[in-house]
Design a protein around this motif. Structure first.
Motif, PDB file in Angstrom:
ATOM      1  N   LEU A  45       0.824  -1.213   0.000  1.00  0.00           N
ATOM      2  CA  LEU A  45       0.000   0.000   0.000  1.00  0.00           C
ATOM      3  C   LEU A  45       0.856   1.260   0.000  1.00  0.00           C
ATOM      4  O   LEU A  45       0.513   2.275   0.623  1.00  0.00           O
ATOM      5  CB  LEU A  45      -0.971   0.011   1.191  1.00  0.00           C
ATOM      6  N   ASP A  46       1.998   1.196  -0.689  1.00  0.00           N
ATOM      7  CA  ASP A  46       2.888   2.354  -0.758  1.00  0.00           C
ATOM      8  C   ASP A  46       2.425   3.274  -1.888  1.00  0.00           C
ATOM      9  O   ASP A  46       3.067   3.414  -2.916  1.00  0.00           O
ATOM     10  CB  ASP A  46       4.345   1.925  -0.935  1.00  0.00           C
ATOM     11  N   LEU A  47       1.287   3.893  -1.655  1.00  0.00           N
ATOM     12  CA  LEU A  47       0.631   4.752  -2.632  1.00  0.00           C
ATOM     13  C   LEU A  47       0.366   6.118  -2.015  1.00  0.00           C
ATOM     14  O   LEU A  47       0.267   6.260  -0.790  1.00  0.00           O
ATOM     15  CB  LEU A  47      -0.696   4.121  -3.086  1.00  0.00           C
ATOM     16  N   PRO A 105      -1.422  -2.254   9.103  1.00  0.00           N
ATOM     17  CA  PRO A 105      -2.710  -1.656   9.499  1.00  0.00           C
ATOM     18  C   PRO A 105      -2.759  -0.144   9.289  1.00  0.00           C
ATOM     19  O   PRO A 105      -3.809   0.396   8.922  1.00  0.00           O
ATOM     20  CB  PRO A 105      -2.814  -2.012  10.984  1.00  0.00           C
ATOM     21  N   GLU A 106      -1.620   0.539   9.510  1.00  0.00           N
ATOM     22  CA  GLU A 106      -1.637   1.993   9.340  1.00  0.00           C
ATOM     23  C   GLU A 106      -1.832   2.402   7.885  1.00  0.00           C
ATOM     24  O   GLU A 106      -2.441   3.433   7.581  1.00  0.00           O
ATOM     25  CB  GLU A 106      -0.360   2.631   9.907  1.00  0.00           C
ATOM     26  N   ARG A 107      -1.329   1.560   6.938  1.00  0.00           N
ATOM     27  CA  ARG A 107      -1.514   1.865   5.525  1.00  0.00           C
ATOM     28  C   ARG A 107      -2.948   1.559   5.096  1.00  0.00           C
ATOM     29  O   ARG A 107      -3.541   2.275   4.279  1.00  0.00           O
ATOM     30  CB  ARG A 107      -0.527   1.063   4.671  1.00  0.00           C
ATOM     31  N   VAL A 108      -3.510   0.495   5.662  1.00  0.00           N
ATOM     32  CA  VAL A 108      -4.919   0.184   5.401  1.00  0.00           C
ATOM     33  C   VAL A 108      -5.803   1.332   5.886  1.00  0.00           C
ATOM     34  O   VAL A 108      -6.721   1.781   5.194  1.00  0.00           O
ATOM     35  CB  VAL A 108      -5.321  -1.144   6.076  1.00  0.00           C
ATOM     36  N   LYS A 138      -9.205   6.073   5.028  1.00  0.00           N
ATOM     37  CA  LYS A 138      -9.444   7.474   5.360  1.00  0.00           C
ATOM     38  C   LYS A 138      -9.573   8.319   4.094  1.00  0.00           C
ATOM     39  O   LYS A 138     -10.356   9.282   4.050  1.00  0.00           O
ATOM     40  CB  LYS A 138      -8.304   8.006   6.234  1.00  0.00           C
ATOM     41  N   ALA A 139      -8.817   7.954   3.057  1.00  0.00           N
ATOM     42  CA  ALA A 139      -8.876   8.694   1.800  1.00  0.00           C
ATOM     43  C   ALA A 139     -10.148   8.402   1.019  1.00  0.00           C
ATOM     44  O   ALA A 139     -10.466   9.113   0.062  1.00  0.00           O
ATOM     45  CB  ALA A 139      -7.660   8.349   0.946  1.00  0.00           C
ATOM     46  N   GLY A 140     -10.872   7.349   1.417  1.00  0.00           N
ATOM     47  CA  GLY A 140     -12.115   7.016   0.722  1.00  0.00           C
ATOM     48  C   GLY A 140     -12.056   5.740  -0.081  1.00  0.00           C
ATOM     49  O   GLY A 140     -13.057   5.348  -0.705  1.00  0.00           O
TER      50      GLY A 140
END
Length: 275
Positions: A142-144, A168-171, A176-178
């Motif tokens: 999830l490095d986006l 979990p923090e990247r999820v 959060k971004a939608g």
């Protein structure tokens, strides 16, 4: 643009009397003309579903390659594409429920949300589809950049396909971004079979992937790729650019059958299907 394959045949009733080639002669759409968008949509229509229950998923890929096998030039596909190729690119998106793409391709190509197009509104409505396809990003880490419009302002919420071991923090950042996070693997990676199943469970059965090569290689190796729409660009680039399919070699090569072939300005637009 002209159709080279399949060749169609006139019936005896359609053939005019006295034609030198006679009834049942081969006829191809050899006139070099610009096809209407809905003509292209008909030519690239997804197969009719014959199952009695829920529609079965169909995964097609859309890729472009040079004569010497390069999938990109200077890191992007734009330099080996053409106006006709981009027209078909748009049509394939307009027919799809979801566009599945790898995280690296999202970064390199600067992906944005799919847009609604008035030309295809009636077609999508008749097929029970929303105004535009969703984008589904396949990513292990999830490095986006979740501040990009792809995540914050899509017409249809963007999906993020990842594994159960994702940070979990990247999820949380994605949600959060939608974006809607879909778990499709037990570890860090994504299982292509589970990804296709997860999308189908959400009613997304007309699947389109635009790569990149590593993702397409994983899908092909997993046996979930049903169709390849391949643009052959009449260009040479040399260098060490990736091919359209990457990853380890397959133990047994997969054979596909030619379903159709179009041509414009030296570009060939082929569709191959799994037998």
């Amino acid at each position: 643009m002209r159709r080279l394959f399949p060749v169609t045949y006139e019936t005896a009733a359609q053939a005019t009397a006295g034609r030198p080639d006679g009834p049942g002669a081969a006829v191809t759409d050899t006139a070099d003309r610009e096809w209407e968008l809905l003509e292209l949509a008909e030519a690239y229509a997804y197969p009719e579903d014959r199952s009695a229950g829920a529609r079965e998923p169909w995964l097609r890929a859309n890729m472009v390659s040079t004569l010497d096998g390069a999938a990109q030039h200077d890191g992007k596909s734009q330099g080996i594409s053409s106006a006709a190729d981009m027209r078909i690119f748009g049509v394939l998106r307009a027919l799809a429920d979801v566009v599945v793409v790898g995280a690296e391709t999202v970064r390199q190509e600067g992906y944005r949300p799919a847009r609604a197009r008035a030309e295809f509104a009636a077609l999508r409505e008749a097929a029970g589809q929303g105004p535009a396809p969703a984008i589904a990003v396949v990513t292990a880490r999830l490095d986006l950049d979740f501040s990009l419009p792809l995540f914050t302002s899509p017409l249809v919420p963007t999906l993020v396909l990842t594994g159960a071991a994702a940070a979990p923090e990247r999820v949380a950042a994605a949600e959060k971004a939608g974006a809607r996070v879909v778990i499709a693997g037990d570890g860090m990676g994504v299982d292509p079979v589970r990804a296709v199943r997860a999308l189908a469970e959400r009613g997304m059965t007309r699947l389109l992937t635009e790569g990149g090569p590593r993702l397409l290689g994983q899908m092909a190796a997993a046996g979930v790729l049903d169709e390849l729409c391949l643009t052959l660009s009449p260009t040479l680039t040399a260098g060490d650019a990736q091919r359209i399919v990457g990853g380890p070699s397959m133990a047994v090569p997969q054979r596909f059958e030619l379903a159709s072939l179009l041509e414009e300005a030296g570009f060939l637009f082929a569709r191959y299907r799994r037998p």
